[in-house]
Design a protein around this motif. Structure first.
Motif, PDB file in Angstrom:
ATOM      1  N   LEU A  77       0.827  -1.205   0.000  1.00 24.37           N
ATOM      2  CA  LEU A  77       0.000   0.000   0.000  1.00 24.37           C
ATOM      3  C   LEU A  77       0.861   1.255   0.000  1.00 24.37           C
ATOM      4  O   LEU A  77       0.566   2.234  -0.705  1.00 24.37           O
ATOM      5  CB  LEU A  77      -0.933  -0.011   1.214  1.00 24.37           C
ATOM      6  CG  LEU A  77      -2.025  -1.082   1.216  1.00 24.37           C
ATOM      7  CD1 LEU A  77      -2.810  -1.032   2.522  1.00 24.37           C
ATOM      8  CD2 LEU A  77      -2.962  -0.900   0.030  1.00 24.37           C
ATOM      9  N   ALA A  78       1.929   1.232   0.806  1.00 19.33           N
ATOM     10  CA  ALA A  78       2.831   2.389   0.836  1.00 19.33           C
ATOM     11  C   ALA A  78       3.506   2.578  -0.519  1.00 19.33           C
ATOM     12  O   ALA A  78       3.677   3.712  -0.988  1.00 19.33           O
ATOM     13  CB  ALA A  78       3.881   2.209   1.937  1.00 19.33           C
ATOM     14  N   ALA A  79       3.875   1.468  -1.167  1.00 12.94           N
ATOM     15  CA  ALA A  79       4.507   1.564  -2.482  1.00 12.94           C
ATOM     16  C   ALA A  79       3.537   2.130  -3.513  1.00 12.94           C
ATOM     17  O   ALA A  79       3.913   2.968  -4.352  1.00 12.94           O
ATOM     18  CB  ALA A  79       5.014   0.194  -2.922  1.00 12.94           C
ATOM     19  N   GLN A  80       2.266   1.699  -3.466  1.00 15.66           N
ATOM     20  CA  GLN A  80       1.262   2.230  -4.387  1.00 15.66           C
ATOM     21  C   GLN A  80       1.041   3.722  -4.151  1.00 15.66           C
ATOM     22  O   GLN A  80       0.930   4.512  -5.093  1.00 15.66           O
ATOM     23  CB  GLN A  80      -0.050   1.467  -4.232  1.00 15.66           C
ATOM     24  CG  GLN A  80       0.003   0.024  -4.713  1.00 15.66           C
ATOM     25  CD  GLN A  80      -1.276  -0.729  -4.417  1.00 15.66           C
ATOM     26  OE1 GLN A  80      -2.265  -0.159  -3.951  1.00 15.66           O
ATOM     27  NE2 GLN A  80      -1.269  -2.030  -4.659  1.00 15.66           N
ATOM     28  N   PHE A  81       0.972   4.105  -2.882  1.00 17.30           N
ATOM     29  CA  PHE A  81       0.811   5.523  -2.550  1.00 17.30           C
ATOM     30  C   PHE A  81       2.010   6.327  -3.076  1.00 17.30           C
ATOM     31  O   PHE A  81       1.848   7.422  -3.623  1.00 17.30           O
ATOM     32  CB  PHE A  81       0.685   5.674  -1.038  1.00 17.30           C
ATOM     33  CG  PHE A  81       0.632   7.101  -0.562  1.00 17.30           C
ATOM     34  CD1 PHE A  81      -0.473   7.896  -0.820  1.00 17.30           C
ATOM     35  CD2 PHE A  81       1.693   7.651   0.148  1.00 17.30           C
ATOM     36  CE1 PHE A  81      -0.526   9.213  -0.379  1.00 17.30           C
ATOM     37  CE2 PHE A  81       1.655   8.960   0.588  1.00 17.30           C
ATOM     38  CZ  PHE A  81       0.541   9.746   0.322  1.00 17.30           C
ATOM     39  N   ALA A  82       3.212   5.755  -2.937  1.00 17.74           N
ATOM     40  CA  ALA A  82       4.415   6.449  -3.400  1.00 17.74           C
ATOM     41  C   ALA A  82       4.406   6.611  -4.915  1.00 17.74           C
ATOM     42  O   ALA A  82       4.732   7.686  -5.442  1.00 17.74           O
ATOM     43  CB  ALA A  82       5.659   5.681  -2.954  1.00 17.74           C
ATOM     44  N   VAL A  83       4.034   5.555  -5.641  1.00 15.54           N
ATOM     45  CA  VAL A  83       3.992   5.637  -7.106  1.00 15.54           C
ATOM     46  C   VAL A  83       2.970   6.683  -7.548  1.00 15.54           C
ATOM     47  O   VAL A  83       3.243   7.506  -8.434  1.00 15.54           O
ATOM     48  CB  VAL A  83       3.655   4.255  -7.703  1.00 15.54           C
ATOM     49  CG1 VAL A  83       3.352   4.376  -9.191  1.00 15.54           C
ATOM     50  CG2 VAL A  83       4.815   3.296  -7.489  1.00 15.54           C
ATOM     51  N   ALA A  84       1.787   6.660  -6.924  1.00 13.70           N
ATOM     52  CA  ALA A  84       0.738   7.612  -7.302  1.00 13.70           C
ATOM     53  C   ALA A  84       1.176   9.050  -7.034  1.00 13.70           C
ATOM     54  O   ALA A  84       0.939   9.943  -7.858  1.00 13.70           O
ATOM     55  CB  ALA A  84      -0.543   7.302  -6.536  1.00 13.70           C
ATOM     56  N   LEU A  85       1.839   9.273  -5.909  1.00 17.08           N
ATOM     57  CA  LEU A  85       2.245  10.639  -5.569  1.00 17.08           C
ATOM     58  C   LEU A  85       3.379  11.111  -6.476  1.00 17.08           C
ATOM     59  O   LEU A  85       3.420  12.277  -6.878  1.00 17.08           O
ATOM     60  CB  LEU A  85       2.666  10.700  -4.102  1.00 17.08           C
ATOM     61  CG  LEU A  85       2.882  12.101  -3.524  1.00 17.08           C
ATOM     62  CD1 LEU A  85       1.681  12.994  -3.793  1.00 17.08           C
ATOM     63  CD2 LEU A  85       3.161  12.020  -2.027  1.00 17.08           C
ATOM     64  N   ARG A  86       4.295  10.208  -6.821  1.00 16.80           N
ATOM     65  CA  ARG A  86       5.377  10.602  -7.741  1.00 16.80           C
ATOM     66  C   ARG A  86       4.822  10.932  -9.123  1.00 16.80           C
ATOM     67  O   ARG A  86       5.309  11.850  -9.782  1.00 16.80           O
ATOM     68  CB  ARG A  86       6.420   9.483  -7.827  1.00 16.80           C
ATOM     69  CG  ARG A  86       7.235   9.305  -6.547  1.00 16.80           C
ATOM     70  CD  ARG A  86       8.392   8.343  -6.751  1.00 16.80           C
ATOM     71  NE  ARG A  86       9.143   8.159  -5.512  1.00 16.80           N
ATOM     72  CZ  ARG A  86       9.060   7.081  -4.737  1.00 16.80           C
ATOM     73  NH1 ARG A  86       8.250   6.076  -5.097  1.00 16.80           N
ATOM     74  NH2 ARG A  86       9.763   6.984  -3.627  1.00 16.80           N
ATOM     75  N   GLU A  87       3.810  10.175  -9.569  1.00 17.84           N
ATOM     76  CA  GLU A  87       3.172  10.508 -10.848  1.00 17.84           C
ATOM     77  C   GLU A  87       2.460  11.855 -10.764  1.00 17.84           C
ATOM     78  O   GLU A  87       2.443  12.619 -11.733  1.00 17.84           O
ATOM     79  CB  GLU A  87       2.177   9.411 -11.242  1.00 17.84           C
ATOM     80  CG  GLU A  87       2.827   8.159 -11.802  1.00 17.84           C
ATOM     81  CD  GLU A  87       1.812   7.211 -12.392  1.00 17.84           C
ATOM     82  OE1 GLU A  87       0.601   7.499 -12.282  1.00 17.84           O
ATOM     83  OE2 GLU A  87       2.232   6.189 -12.958  1.00 17.84           O
ATOM     84  N   GLU A  88       1.872  12.133  -9.611  1.00 16.07           N
ATOM     85  CA  GLU A  88       1.164  13.402  -9.450  1.00 16.07           C
ATOM     86  C   GLU A  88       2.118  14.587  -9.525  1.00 16.07           C
ATOM     87  O   GLU A  88       1.707  15.704  -9.849  1.00 16.07           O
ATOM     88  CB  GLU A  88       0.410  13.407  -8.116  1.00 16.07           C
ATOM     89  CG  GLU A  88      -0.568  14.546  -7.987  1.00 16.07           C
ATOM     90  CD  GLU A  88      -1.485  14.391  -6.788  1.00 16.07           C
ATOM     91  OE1 GLU A  88      -2.039  15.396  -6.336  1.00 16.07           O
ATOM     92  OE2 GLU A  88      -1.639  13.248  -6.306  1.00 16.07           O
TER      93      GLU A  88
END
Length: 654
Positions: free
Chosen positions: A280-291
């Motif tokens: 979940l933390a990795a998914q949150f990190a990927v989404a925020l980096r894309e943002e």
């Protein structure tokens, strides 16, 4: 002087030999230090042994005997074995780290310093807003405000985290979600000189060459950037979204903290492992980096606009964007006028939407979103109340396209039957659809009867209660309880639908999103099953079947030929992969080494206690001498086997 020289020579030689004997990195600090300590401690014992064996006289002079060199080497070899024992013991207690170069070490030290300073700053922010002492009732009543203020001051990453939590009314109390909802738009803006400099840097030219006017007061300040109203030189009203200049560096440190904390929780707690905290933390990190890359957001806007139908456009619209003015940290897009859902007046207040209009708007928005998920497979995945704006004409505009979900068609074909089964309270059909959609986690079997029972209980409660229902969140919890892993795209779709429920209730507090969505499922199933699509799918399967039939005679002929010639072989999947074979070979090798080493130690002990045989010196016979050599060899083999097992455990994450 001779003792010091001998100690240094032994330390260097023992470290060099240990590197090869243990098949591991033995540091040039730990290895020599341990060797020196062993030499200083055990050298007097070695001298005593040589004197007892008659190899050394009282004055320290070695006797002139052909076996003298053998005794000295044997004593040094046993001291080397002690060095190996100490090194392995230290490795068990304090594993040695891989050596790094000076540049990497300095960079790592600076990174740890930034992380430590960030930790301290977050703690100070929390303490300043009163989160450090929530013991009294009055203090706990201030918790929602204090939490929202702390996340706001903590920066981009934590504001984004608060935005996500503000939609999880199924997990958090209503007073906390209401407080966190203020983070959607009302974050602290950056000063205009800083924003102006950032905009001009991204445009590569002064503002007056692009805009005739730009408002210095931000229209909104979001978690990653802030928005200013402006007017292009052709008179078009636009908004300029500029990323906070320090956002990237701050996000990198914060995500490192979050990912480390998630991994630590998974190691220490069972619940974190069950929910997959690291994933979940990795998914949150990927989404925020894309943002943080606004070019991704522009591409997402174009993709979603192209996927919308004419009926969708009557309910939801996506603002126009000006790609020639957009960069990695800047977006120039149409100015959407209206009220964000996060600021809608409550029913009955001045300016509020009439109840019948609110329900109609919510129905239309939900139809578009469910259609995006179930029919077209691309959807806005960040539908918190700040990202939906109600325009004066009743059309809802979507903004902030940093996160977009994708569900492939093979999953959509199964998702629609699941929604229809949920609508029809068909627990058996819903269970079958779930089992086709998800995969059990490795090493776990599915209790189908228990799964169907839990889904049936969930549906019975849904269809017989008017209380607030969080179907998709509850369904995810049921699947997690049975250790079933949803595909990432489908998991994001379910979470998006769960977030939409809280968002639409800002417009219509009594809105029953679940029953509306499920009631529309048969309609979408009919649209997906149109004759043209079915005909094309049948044509594809027919062509693939013809190719398989065409290839079948050759396969049968090959099998019969191998059977006739006696060359037919059967390949077992067990030990098929090189990793499996390597594991078996390694295990067999370690077992053999351990057995041989233990045997040699036993033989060495038996020879060592023998008191007969030809004498090598006046006091030592040949059998104890040979027993010491054999026992030493067995001990070295056991140490090597132990170290190999430890190395394999470390490489496998144990």
């Amino acid at each position: 002087m001779l003792f010091a020289i001998g100690a240094v020579v032994f330390a260097v030689a023992a470290t060099w030999l240990a590197k090869r004997a243990l098949e591991a990195r033995v540091g040039w600090v730990r290895g020599p230090l341990v060797s020196l300590v062993v030499f200083v401690v055990f050298a007097p014992l070695g001298v005593w042994v040589l004197r007892q064996a008659g190899i050394m006289r009282g004055s320290g002079v070695l006797v002139d005997n052909p076996i003298t060199i053998g005794f000295v080497l044997l004593v040094l070899a046993w001291m080397f074995a002690i060095v190996l024992i100490v090194l392995i013991a230290l490795e068990l207690m304090w594993p040695a780290r891989v050596p790094v170069g000076p540049i990497r070490a300095i960079r790592g030290a600076l990174h740890r310093r930034r992380r430590a300073m960030r930790y301290a700053r977050i703690v100070a922010i929390a303490s300043r807003h009163g989160l450090g002492g929530m013991r009294s009732e009055s203090a706990r009543a201030e918790l929602p405000r204090a939490l929202a203020a702390t996340l706001d001051d903590a920066g981009v990453t934590f504001v984004k985290l608060g935005q996500i939590l503000s939609t999880r009314s199924d997990l958090l109390p209503a007073e906390i979600t209401r407080a966190l909802a203020t983070l959607q738009m009302d974050t602290t803006p950056i000063p205009w000189p800083e924003a102006k400099s950032a905009i001009e840097t991204q445009l590569g030219r002064p503002l007056d060459l692009v805009f005739t006017f730009i408002d210095e007061t931000p229209l909104a300040a979001a978690s990653v950037g802030q928005v200013h109203t402006a007017q292009l030189r052709d008179g078009t009203d636009v908004v300029v979204k500029i990323q906070r200049p320090k956002a990237r560096a701050e996000v990198a440190t914060d995500l490192d903290i979050i990912e480390r904390a998630a991994a630590d929780l998974e190691r220490r707690t069972t619940w974190a492992k069950d929910v997959g905290a690291s994933a979940l933390a990795a998914q949150f990190a990927v989404a925020l980096r894309e943002e943080l890359d606004y070019r991704v957001e522009v591409a997402n806007m174009e993709m979603l606009r192209d996927s919308m139908t004419a009926a969708d456009a009557r309910a939801v619209r996506i603002p126009d964007v000006y790609p020639e003015l957009c960069t990695e940290q800047l977006i120039v897009m149409e100015h959407v006028r209206g009220i964000p859902f996060s600021r809608l007046p409550a029913p009955g207040e001045p300016g509020s939407v009439a109840p019948e209009d609110a329900t109609a708007i919510a129905d239309a928005v939900l139809d578009v979103i469910v259609g995006q998920v179930a029919l077209r497979g691309v959807f806005h995945a960040d539908l918190h109340p700040g990202n939906l704006i109600l325009q004066p004409d009743g059309i809802v505009a979507l903004i902030d396209f940093g996160s977009v979900g994708i569900v492939e068609k093979s999953l959509r074909r199964l998702l629609l039957p699941l929604l229809v089964a949920l609508h029809n309270e068909d627990d058996s059909g819903a269970t079958d659809a779930v089992l086709m959609l998800v995969k059990p986690r490795s090493g776990s079997a599915v209790d189908v009867a228990a799964l169907q029972h839990d889904i049936g209980v969930l549906l019975t409660r849904l269809h017989n209660s008017r209380a607030d229902q969080h179907l998709f969140s509850a369904l995810i919890d049921v699947l997690r309880h049975h250790r079933l892993a949803l595909p990432p795209g489908l998991l994001l779709a379910f979470r998006t639908l769960g977030a939409v429920e809280g968002t639409l209730r800002r417009l219509d507090p009594g809105y029953d999103m679940i029953k509306r969505a499920l009631s529309r499922a048969p309609h979408y199933a009919l649209r997906m099953g149109d004759p043209r699509t079915a005909a094309l799918s049948a044509q594809v399967q027919l062509q693939l079947g013809r190719e398989r039939l065409r290839d079948l005679p050759r396969r049968v002929d090959g099998i019969l030929h191998d059977l006739e010639s006696g060359e037919l072989t059967v390949r077992l999947r067990a030990l098929e992969s090189p990793d499996d074979r390597s594991w078996v070979e390694s295990l067999t090798g370690r077992l053999t080494t351990t057995v041989v080493g233990a045997t040699l130690v036993i033989v060495g002990v038996m020879l060592g206690v023998a008191d007969h045989g030809p004498l090598l010196t006046e006091t030592v016979s040949v059998f104890p001498f040979l027993g010491s050599i054999v026992g030493l060899g067995g001990l070295l083999l056991l140490l090597r086997s132990l170290r190999s097992a430890l190395v394999r455990r470390e490489s496998s994450g144990g």
